[in-house]
Design a protein around this motif. Structure first.
Motif, PDB file in Angstrom:
ATOM      1  N   LEU A  68      -2.276  10.448   0.076  1.00 24.93           N
ATOM      2  CA  LEU A  68      -2.617   9.766  -1.163  1.00 24.93           C
ATOM      3  C   LEU A  68      -1.544   8.726  -1.514  1.00 24.93           C
ATOM      4  CD1 LEU A  68      -3.800  12.865  -3.238  1.00 24.93           C
ATOM      5  CD2 LEU A  68      -5.238  11.155  -2.102  1.00 24.93           C
ATOM      6  N   GLY A  69      -1.758   8.003  -2.629  1.00 22.04           N
ATOM      7  CA  GLY A  69      -0.785   7.051  -3.133  1.00 22.04           C
ATOM      8  C   GLY A  69      -1.071   5.627  -2.705  1.00 22.04           C
ATOM      9  N   SER A  93       6.697  -5.681  -2.971  1.00 21.44           N
ATOM     10  CA  SER A  93       5.631  -4.945  -3.647  1.00 21.44           C
ATOM     11  C   SER A  93       4.396  -5.050  -2.776  1.00 21.44           C
ATOM     12  CB  SER A  93       5.365  -5.547  -5.029  1.00 21.44           C
ATOM     13  OG  SER A  93       4.241  -4.939  -5.636  1.00 21.44           O
ATOM     14  N   ILE A  94       3.727  -3.925  -2.577  1.00 19.50           N
ATOM     15  CA  ILE A  94       2.603  -3.870  -1.637  1.00 19.50           C
ATOM     16  C   ILE A  94       1.274  -3.990  -2.374  1.00 19.50           C
ATOM     17  CG2 ILE A  94       1.345  -2.369  -0.036  1.00 19.50           C
ATOM     18  CD1 ILE A  94       4.051  -1.190   0.779  1.00 19.50           C
ATOM     19  N   GLU A  95       0.471  -4.962  -1.962  1.00 24.92           N
ATOM     20  CA  GLU A  95      -0.934  -4.998  -2.381  1.00 24.92           C
ATOM     21  C   GLU A  95      -1.705  -4.189  -1.342  1.00 24.92           C
ATOM     22  OE1 GLU A  95      -4.651  -8.025  -3.369  1.00 24.92           O
ATOM     23  OE2 GLU A  95      -2.629  -8.839  -3.201  1.00 24.92           O
ATOM     24  N   PRO A  96      -2.236  -3.017  -1.724  1.00 22.88           N
ATOM     25  CA  PRO A  96      -2.664  -2.029  -0.721  1.00 22.88           C
ATOM     26  C   PRO A  96      -4.068  -2.257  -0.161  1.00 22.88           C
ATOM     27  CG  PRO A  96      -2.958  -1.129  -2.911  1.00 22.88           C
ATOM     28  CD  PRO A  96      -2.340  -2.492  -3.102  1.00 22.88           C
ATOM     29  N   GLN A  97      -4.377  -3.504   0.169  1.00 23.29           N
ATOM     30  CA  GLN A  97      -5.720  -3.827   0.631  1.00 23.29           C
ATOM     31  C   GLN A  97      -5.681  -4.418   2.040  1.00 23.29           C
ATOM     32  OE1 GLN A  97      -8.497  -4.797  -2.610  1.00 23.29           O
ATOM     33  NE2 GLN A  97      -6.923  -6.178  -3.380  1.00 23.29           N
ATOM     34  N   HIS A  98      -6.759  -4.223   2.769  1.00 24.60           N
ATOM     35  CA  HIS A  98      -6.922  -4.847   4.081  1.00 24.60           C
ATOM     36  C   HIS A  98      -8.389  -5.228   4.225  1.00 24.60           C
ATOM     37  CE1 HIS A  98      -5.740  -4.922   8.609  1.00 24.60           C
ATOM     38  NE2 HIS A  98      -6.603  -5.891   8.304  1.00 24.60           N
ATOM     39  N   PRO A  99      -8.767  -6.401   3.683  1.00 21.58           N
ATOM     40  CA  PRO A  99     -10.159  -6.829   3.806  1.00 21.58           C
ATOM     41  C   PRO A  99     -10.422  -7.467   5.168  1.00 21.58           C
ATOM     42  CG  PRO A  99      -8.919  -8.464   2.590  1.00 21.58           C
ATOM     43  CD  PRO A  99      -7.963  -7.329   2.878  1.00 21.58           C
ATOM     44  N   SER A 100     -11.686  -7.595   5.500  1.00 28.51           N
ATOM     45  CA  SER A 100     -12.057  -8.398   6.656  1.00 28.51           C
ATOM     46  C   SER A 100     -11.751  -9.855   6.346  1.00 28.51           C
ATOM     47  CB  SER A 100     -13.551  -8.233   6.953  1.00 28.51           C
ATOM     48  OG  SER A 100     -14.025  -9.295   7.761  1.00 28.51           O
ATOM     49  N   SER A 101     -11.272 -10.577   7.317  1.00 30.75           N
ATOM     50  CA  SER A 101     -10.937 -11.988   7.085  1.00 30.75           C
ATOM     51  C   SER A 101     -12.147 -12.902   7.131  1.00 30.75           C
ATOM     52  CB  SER A 101      -9.915 -12.449   8.119  1.00 30.75           C
ATOM     53  OG  SER A 101     -10.453 -12.350   9.429  1.00 30.75           O
ATOM     54  N   PHE A 119      -8.569   0.370   2.158  1.00 36.25           N
ATOM     55  CA  PHE A 119      -7.693   0.430   0.990  1.00 36.25           C
ATOM     56  C   PHE A 119      -6.870   1.709   1.051  1.00 36.25           C
ATOM     57  CE2 PHE A 119      -6.547   1.059  -3.452  1.00 36.25           C
ATOM     58  CZ  PHE A 119      -6.357  -0.228  -3.924  1.00 36.25           C
ATOM     59  N   TYR A 120      -5.569   1.582   0.788  1.00 35.28           N
ATOM     60  CA  TYR A 120      -4.691   2.750   0.805  1.00 35.28           C
ATOM     61  C   TYR A 120      -5.289   3.923   0.013  1.00 35.28           C
ATOM     62  CZ  TYR A 120      -0.231   0.618   2.467  1.00 35.28           C
ATOM     63  OH  TYR A 120       0.783   0.052   3.195  1.00 35.28           O
ATOM     64  N   ALA A 121      -5.189   5.100   0.581  1.00 33.52           N
ATOM     65  CA  ALA A 121      -5.549   6.359  -0.092  1.00 33.52           C
ATOM     66  C   ALA A 121      -7.006   6.421  -0.509  1.00 33.52           C
ATOM     67  CB  ALA A 121      -4.646   6.606  -1.311  1.00 33.52           C
ATOM     68  N   THR A 122      -7.847   5.671   0.172  1.00 33.64           N
ATOM     69  CA  THR A 122      -9.294   5.756  -0.008  1.00 33.64           C
ATOM     70  C   THR A 122      -9.880   6.207   1.323  1.00 33.64           C
ATOM     71  OG1 THR A 122      -9.320   4.009  -1.664  1.00 33.64           O
ATOM     72  CG2 THR A 122     -11.402   4.516  -0.599  1.00 33.64           C
ATOM     73  N   PRO A 124     -11.283   6.818   4.797  1.00 33.04           N
ATOM     74  CA  PRO A 124     -10.344   7.661   5.563  1.00 33.04           C
ATOM     75  C   PRO A 124      -8.959   7.034   5.737  1.00 33.04           C
ATOM     76  CG  PRO A 124     -11.647   6.382   7.085  1.00 33.04           C
ATOM     77  CD  PRO A 124     -12.072   5.935   5.700  1.00 33.04           C
ATOM     78  N   VAL A 125      -8.587   6.085   4.893  1.00 37.43           N
ATOM     79  CA  VAL A 125      -7.345   5.325   5.067  1.00 37.43           C
ATOM     80  C   VAL A 125      -6.187   6.036   4.368  1.00 37.43           C
ATOM     81  CG1 VAL A 125      -6.203   3.102   4.727  1.00 37.43           C
ATOM     82  CG2 VAL A 125      -8.677   3.189   5.161  1.00 37.43           C
ATOM     83  N   ASP A 126      -5.111   6.289   5.098  1.00 30.66           N
ATOM     84  CA  ASP A 126      -3.944   6.933   4.505  1.00 30.66           C
ATOM     85  C   ASP A 126      -3.222   6.000   3.544  1.00 30.66           C
ATOM     86  OD1 ASP A 126      -4.108   9.459   5.662  1.00 30.66           O
ATOM     87  OD2 ASP A 126      -3.064   8.828   7.490  1.00 30.66           O
ATOM     88  N   GLY A 127      -2.567   6.628   2.551  1.00 32.08           N
ATOM     89  CA  GLY A 127      -1.827   5.884   1.550  1.00 32.08           C
ATOM     90  C   GLY A 127      -0.329   5.957   1.738  1.00 32.08           C
ATOM     91  N   ALA A 128       0.410   5.946   0.609  1.00 31.90           N
ATOM     92  CA  ALA A 128       1.840   5.669   0.643  1.00 31.90           C
ATOM     93  C   ALA A 128       2.740   6.822   0.227  1.00 31.90           C
ATOM     94  CB  ALA A 128       2.135   4.458  -0.235  1.00 31.90           C
ATOM     95  N   PHE A 129       2.208   8.035   0.035  1.00 31.51           N
ATOM     96  CA  PHE A 129       3.097   9.177  -0.208  1.00 31.51           C
ATOM     97  C   PHE A 129       3.718   9.580   1.125  1.00 31.51           C
ATOM     98  CE2 PHE A 129       0.485  10.665  -4.136  1.00 31.51           C
ATOM     99  CZ  PHE A 129       1.184   9.776  -4.943  1.00 31.51           C
ATOM    100  N   ALA A 130       4.530   8.685   1.652  1.00 30.21           N
ATOM    101  CA  ALA A 130       5.136   8.852   2.974  1.00 30.21           C
ATOM    102  C   ALA A 130       6.408   8.017   3.015  1.00 30.21           C
ATOM    103  CB  ALA A 130       4.169   8.407   4.069  1.00 30.21           C
ATOM    104  N   GLU A 131       7.230   8.247   4.035  1.00 34.75           N
ATOM    105  CA  GLU A 131       8.495   7.511   4.117  1.00 34.75           C
ATOM    106  C   GLU A 131       8.311   6.083   4.610  1.00 34.75           C
ATOM    107  OE1 GLU A 131      11.983  10.701   4.758  1.00 34.75           O
ATOM    108  OE2 GLU A 131      10.610  10.537   6.480  1.00 34.75           O
TER     109      GLU A 131
END
Length: 344
Positions: A68-69, A93-101, A119-122, A124-131
Motif C-alpha cells: 500500500l501507500g 516528490s513522486i506523482e504515483p501514476q504511470h499512464p499509457s503514452s 497507479f501506486y497501491a491500486t 495489482p500495482v505495488d505502492g510505496a510502503f517500502a524502502e
C-alpha cells in the motif's frame, strides 16, 4: 544497479484483508525511463485504510499480496539508461501514476483518465510502503531544500485539492462551501484560499475537525446537525464535496448560486438522486475529480512560497513495522496526516 545499493529491501505487504507483514523483497530495477527512489516519507490515505479493512474499493479488489501507500517522497539513488545521471541525489516528490503514452486521454492532457493507468497501491500495482520504489523520471519532481520530505510526500493529496479548485473555477473573490473537514477537506480549503477565494465555509459533524478547518483557511464553519446548510441562502460560487455523504451532496447543491459549480471529491454512495429541475433552471455544473493531472509544479510552488502549509498537518509517524497502527491512527478525528517513514 550501483554497487553501493542493497540487493533486497523491506516492504510492508498486505497479505489479505486486515493482515500486514514486513517482507524482504528485491530492490526494484529502474527501466530505461525510470528512476529508483529511496523512500523517506509516505502519507497514509483513506484508500489505504479501505484496502486494509475491506480488501477492496469498488471494482479494485486485493486478490494477491499488495504494497500500500501512494503519497511518497524520497531521494533518487539510481537512474535508468535513458535518464541523465545528474538526477542521482535529487530529492523528489513522486506523482504515483504511470499512464499509457498513446491513449486518447493521455494525448489530450487528461492522463489521469487513461484507461491503462498503473497507479501506486491500486491492485495489482505495488505502492510505496517500502524502502525503494521506481517511477518514470518525469513523474519524480525535484523539490527545493526548503520543502521537507513530509511536505514533498503530501504534494499528492494537495494535488487533489488543486485539481478540485481548478474544476470549480475558483478565483479571486470566490465564495466556496466545502463539506468534510478531513485531510482532503482541509487541503481543499488551503487550495481554495491559495486560488483567491475570500470566503471559505467548511461543514463537518465533528467539533474538532471544524476547529482545525479554521486554522487552515476556513473563514467560518457549519455543523450540519444544527445548521440548515441548504436553507441558509449561502449562494456560493463553488461547492467542494469531500465527505461522500449523500445529505451533504444535496444540501451543498442547494447552497449554490446560479451558475455555481459542484465538484464531487469524496467517495460515497454509488447513486444519488439529484434535483434535475434545479440544476437545469439555475444552470448548475455538476462534475467530479479523479486523482489529478499536471498539478505537481503548482503544488510545489504553493508550498515553497508558504501559501500552503503541509508540515503542520502531520499528526503521527510510524515505521514499516507499524503500518497497521498508522492506518488505524489515520481514522481518528484528531488525526490529519499520518506518515510512514521506511527508515525508522
Amino acid at each position: 544497479m550501483p554497487e553501493h545499493l542493497p540487493e533486497t529491501m523491506r516492504a510492508s505487504v498486505l497479505i489479505k484483508q486486515g493482515s500486514l507483514v514486513v517482507e524482504e523483497r528485491p530492490v526494484p530495477r529502474p527501466a530505461a525511463d525510470e528512476v529508483l527512489v529511496k523512500v523517506a516519507s509516505v502519507g497514509v490515505c483513506g484508500s489505504d485504510v479501505h484496502y486494509f479493512k475491506e480488501g477492496r474499493i469498488g471494482d479494485f479488489v486485493v486478490d494477491r499480496p499488495l504494497v500500500l501507500g501512494h503519497e511518497a517522497a524520497g531521494t533518487i539513488v539510481a537512474v535508468g539508461a535513458g535518464v541523465p545521471a545528474d538526477r542521482i541525489g535529487r530529492r523528489v516528490s513522486i506523482e504515483p501514476q504511470h499512464p499509457s503514452s498513446t491513449s486518447p486521454q493521455t494525448l489530450s492532457g487528461r492522463y489521469n483518465l487513461c484507461p491503462h493507468m498503473r497507479f501506486y497501491a491500486t491492485p495489482p500495482v505495488d505502492g510505496a510502503f517500502a524502502e525503494y520504489v521506481t517511477i518514470q523520471s518525469h513523474f519524480a519532481f525535484d523539490v527545493p531544500d526548503s520543502v521537507t520530505d513530509d511536505a514533498a510526500a503530501l504534494m499528492e493529496p494537495l494535488s487533489v485539492g488543486i485539481a478540485a479548485a481548478r474544476k470549480a473555477e475558483i478565483t479571486a473573490g470566490s465564495r466556496v462551501l466545502i463539506a468534510g473537514a478531513g485531510p482532503i477537506g482541509i487541503l481543499a480549503a488551503q487550495a481554495a484560499r491559495a486560488f483567491g477565494a475570500t470566503e471559505i465555509i467548511v461543514s463537518d459533524l465533528d467539533d474538532r475537525r471544524r476547529e482545525q478547518a479554521l486554522k487552515y483557511g476556513a473563514t467560518s464553519t457549519l455543523n450540519p446537525r444544527t445548521d440548515d446548510v441548504a436553507g441558509l441562502g449561502l449562494e456560493v460560487d463553488a461547492f467542494l464535496e469531500c465527505s461522500g455523504a449523500t445529505p451533504a451532496v444535496l444540501s451543498g447543491l442547494a447552497a449554490l448560486a446560479p451558475a455555481g459549480r459542484m465538484v464531487l471529491i469524496g467517495m460515497g454512495a454509488d447513486a444519488v438522486s439529484l434535483p434535475i429541475p434545479a440544476i437545469q433552471n439555475r444552470e448548475l455544473v455538476v462534475t467530479g475529480v479523479f486523482r489529478y493531472a499536471n498539478t505537481w509544479p503548482t503544488a510545489i510552488d504553493l508550498v515553497r512560497t508558504g501559501r500552503v502549509d503541509l508540515d503542520s498537518m502531520v499528526t503521527g509517524r510510524h515505521g514499516l513495522d507499524e503500518v497497521a497502527d498508522a492506518l488505524i491512527e489515520s481514522t481518528q478525528p484528531t488525526s490529519l496526516k499520518t506518515i510512514v517513514s521506511p527508515g525508522l
